[in-house]
Design a protein around this motif. Structure first.
Motif, short mmCIF file in Angstrom:
data_model
loop_
_atom_site.label_atom_id
_atom_site.label_comp_id
_atom_site.label_asym_id
_atom_site.label_seq_id
_atom_site.Cartn_x
_atom_site.Cartn_y
_atom_site.Cartn_z
N HIS A 174 -2.30 3.38 -0.99
CA HIS A 174 -3.27 2.79 -1.90
C HIS A 174 -4.37 2.15 -1.07
N TRP A 213 -5.37 -1.68 -1.07
CA TRP A 213 -4.35 -2.52 -0.43
C TRP A 213 -4.33 -2.31 1.07
N ALA A 269 0.82 -1.21 0.00
CA ALA A 269 0.00 0.00 0.00
C ALA A 269 0.85 1.25 0.00
#
Lengths: 222, 554
Positions: free
Chosen positions: B209, B212, B183
């Motif tokens: 992200h 994620w 992420a």
């Protein structure tokens, strides 16, 4: 990411399926050892340009631990507990293989939902690592012998390690060494527990471990 | 000083593992426990210097959990020295199994206890998700030999289940850590190191992200949730708690479960800052209520009183998760609840150890007349029942009250109704079992104790009983400030404002998100200027000092 890494990943998936079909515990230990070496080599093969001291240390440690030390420990446990050499799964071999294929399907579907933020990585990384993890979980719950459950745990670990290694998510050395040490001690303690189980029950089938449950009177279940 | 906190128990553990004299071992155990408490107490006045830049330091949450662990460990050490000496006298026979208690050399137990303390201390001070993982896994490995203390088939089964289930769970948490690293991937393929503050900053700047991060939270929830005993991943917990010796059960329940909870808090914190507070909070609420349900079902008709206590731990872990998931003032309640639960549950396990030592059975139906046989333990057993089921004036009443009041304030009536009715059910079934044990006259063949109960066997539980009553009536200023700071830090009270002071400004206004955090499952959105959002955490002690003023059935 070099194209050879796809070969390693494919071999990883192949070892999973061979494991599910193997009926001998010794063979299973060997397969997990090969798998451990594969995931140890993965970061070196995937990123040949970025091999540094850090990466070499971790790869060497992983291969030594997963490819040499664990198999030795487990084989010793197998020899000294005089257990039967068959795997004796709860789920038959063909059904296990089928479930292995199913995990691949599920893993590919999940990875389609989660696009990697890393464009250079191979599209095989997420699904194959994920299916290895799922197969590890499946082995833990579907095999009776304590030793097989440890092998399942190792497959699960391999899947997780492959995932991190293939994406080159380098963490500080302390952390990686700590993780390796923890896994080592975990397998070591489990090995000791296997010795005790075999001494207590004369075998290592965990389906004998059923005395602790709710709603049963321990006195009457004697 | 942080190093001293970890190294003192670690080295003492090493020495006691090698030494053969039990006097040396007990001495080391007590000395390490006392020094640990001393160092922890000094941390309340001056926070210890960090190690590395971000690696290890003690923040408010860490300090609270470290204090709980330290206090519990000292009590367990005092109780344990006496307990081990009592069962040292020859072999005793367990009535329910007929197996001889072949006690392992105490060395293993004492060494594991000390290593366990070192590992738990590391959990509270680690500020890196990787180190946190290593430390939590280390607590599993160091506590496994303690569960196998009695060396019989049943304790072996409990140990194997504990090892395997927790190791698999923790492995999934490792996957969560890796997903978290994904992420943080920048466009050039570099991932950030997993320092908690750094991840928090990235989250505040919207550099993570989110899909994620969600995946990472799910894996960490399953992983640490297994260790914490959230249903339906709690299956190892009743076995391990019932088979381990009393002092180990007390530590597992009061200290170890909290460590795993701390792991969950850290990632929940990141989710809140990243704007995923509703996602992670609702999951925590769901698993919290599920744990309450499982606990209620399995406490109903439970025959084994140590398993009963273990399921009660599942219940209280569920309440902790519920409180944190609700956010707002419930976070304050949840932290207070963690403290109260640890004290109360340790007390109950100590008393259960006394009862087990006398009656030699864990079957509740075979134990009668505890009050007559052991007046002090009997009284504490009943007090413990009232405390653990949330009766005023005990501390758990206040903390449960704060959690459910916040649920009602947020308009989440369904959650409050389910939670309260399950608590009621648990109260009824627990008191039926425990009161029956305490009252009546002992069955034929059980001798009424001639000599008084030993001071170390009833002292620690009595002290904890007193502490939890005090916490129910009055919360010291310092503790209240600490809990308030934690609540603010974890996204309670005034939403995410405090985060951004600490973790850098976020481009969007935090108030917009703290409003959206409060979407109830029924769909009504709470006003962002509502009291629970804008007002700081109200000092609980001042408002609920008189239980009669705001009585709510436990």
């Amino acid at each position: 990411m070099s194209p050879y890494s796809d070969i390693v990943l494919a071999l990883l998936a192949l070892t999973n399926l061979i494991f599910l079909a193997s009926s001998r515990l010794l063979a299973c230990i060997r397969i997990v050892a090969v798998q451990g070496m594969l995931v140890g080599l993965l970061p070196l093969i995937a990123y040949p340009t970025s091999i540094g001291l850090h990466a070499l240390c971790i790869a060497a440690g992983t291969i030594l631990l997963k490819g040499v030390l664990f198999p030795w420990l487990l084989r010793k446990a197998l020899r000294e507990t005089h257990m039967r050499r068959e795997v004796e799964p709860l789920v038959s071999y063909p059904a296990s293989m089928f479930i292995g294929f199913l995990t691949l399907v599920v893993a590919f579907w999940i990875s389609a939902q989660l696009p990697l933020p890393l464009p250079t990585a191979s599209p095989l990384v997420v699904p194959l690592a994920l299916s290895t993890i799922l197969i590890g979980l499946f082995v833990v719950i579907s095999r009776i012998k304590a030793l097989s459950q440890v092998l399942g745990f190792l497959i699960l670990e391999n899947g997780i390690y492959a995932f991190g290694a293939a994406l080159l998510l380098e963490q500080p050395l302390v952390v990686e060494l700590g993780v390796l040490l923890d896994v080592f001690v975990a397998v070591f303690v489990m090995g000791i527990a296997i010795f005790h189980i075999s001494r207590e029950f004369d075998h290592i089938d965990t389906d004998a471990l059923d005395q602790l449950a709710d709603w049963t009177d321990p006195v009457s279940s004697e | 000083m942080i190093l001293a906190l970890i190294l003192i128990p670690g080295l003492a553990g090493l020495v006691s593992f090698i030494s053969r004299s039990s006097r040396v071992q007990y001495g080391l155990l007590l000395a390490a426990a006392i020094m640990h408490v001393g160092l922890t107490a000094s941390a309340w006045f001056k926070l210890p210097a960090p190690i590395g830049q971000n690696w290890l330091f003690l923040d408010d949450v860490g300090l609270l959990f470290l204090s709980i662990i330290s206090l519990l460990f000292l009590a367990a050490a005092l109780y344990g020295v006496d307990y081990l000496r009592r069962i040292d006298h020859g072999h005793s026979r367990s009535r329910e199994q007929g197996l001889i208690f072949r006690n392992t050399p105490q060395a293993t137990l004492v060494a594991s206890l000390l290593f366990f303390l070192a590992a738990m201390t590391l959990v509270t001070v680690s500020q890196h998700f990787g180190i946190l993982w290593v430390a939590i896994e280390a607590t599993t490995l160091t506590s496994a030999p303690m569960i196998y203390f009695h060396r019989n088939a049943r304790s072996l089964e409990a140990t194997w289940k504990y090892l395997l289930i927790c190791s698999v769970g923790i492995a999934l948490a490792l996957m969560g850590n890796i997903l978290l690293a994904v992420a943080t991937l920048a466009p050039n393929g570099e991932s950030a190191p997993l320092f908690i503050t750094q991840i928090g900053q990235l989250a505040a700047q919207e550099h993570l992200h989110l899909p994620w991060l969600k995946a990472a939270f799910l894996f960490l929830l399953v992983g640490y949730g297994t260790k914490m005993g959230l249903a339906p991943l709690h299956t190892w917990l009743p076995d391990a708690h019932s088979e381990a010796p009393a002092l180990v059960s007390a530590l597992l329940s009061g200290a170890l479960l909290n460590c795993a909870f701390l792991g969950l808090l850290r990632i929940h914190q990141v989710c809140v800052v990243a704007g995923l507070g509703v996602f992670s909070g609702d999951l925590l609420i769901f698993f919290g209520l599920l744990s309450l349900l499982f606990a209620a079902v399995f406490i109903l008709g439970q025959t084994d009183y140590k398993r009963l206590l273990a399921y009660s731990s599942v219940e209280h872990m569920g309440l902790l998760a519920l409180g944190v998931g609700l956010g707002g003032r419930a976070v304050f309640g949840s932290m207070l609840h963690a403290l109260n639960h640890s004290l109360t549950k340790a007390m109950l396990f100590f008393v259960a150890g006394n009862i087990l030592g006398y009656y030699r059975t864990r079957i509740a139906a075979d134990v009668q007349g505890v009050l007559r046989v052991m007046p002090l333990s009997g009284a504490l057993w009943i007090a413990g029942l009232l405390a653990i089921t949330g009766f005023p004036p005990f501390g758990l009443f206040i903390s449960e009250f704060i959690i459910f009041k916040e649920a009602l304030d947020q308009g989440r009536y369904l959650i409050a109704a389910i939670g309260l009715s399950l608590l009621g059910l648990i109260f009824v079934s627990m008191s039926a079992i425990i009161l029956r044990m305490a009252q009546g006259s002992p069955a034929a063949g059980v001798q009424i104790q001639r000599r008084p109960e030993s001071l170390l066997a009833v002292g620690p539980p009595a002290l904890f009983c007193l502490l939890t009553i005090v916490l129910g009536l009055y919360i010291p200023q310092r503790l209240e400030e600490l809990l308030t700071r934690i609540a603010v830090f974890l996204g309670g009270a005034d939403g995410c404002g405090a985060f951004h002071k600490q973790w850098g400004e976020r481009p969007h206004t935090p108030s917009a998100r703290s409003g959206s955090r409060r979407v109830s499952p029924m769909g009504d959105r709470r006003d962002q200027n509502g009291r629970s959002v804008s007002s700081p955490v109200r000092p609980a002690s001042r408002r609920w000092r008189h239980p009669a003023a705001g009585r709510v059935g436990p």
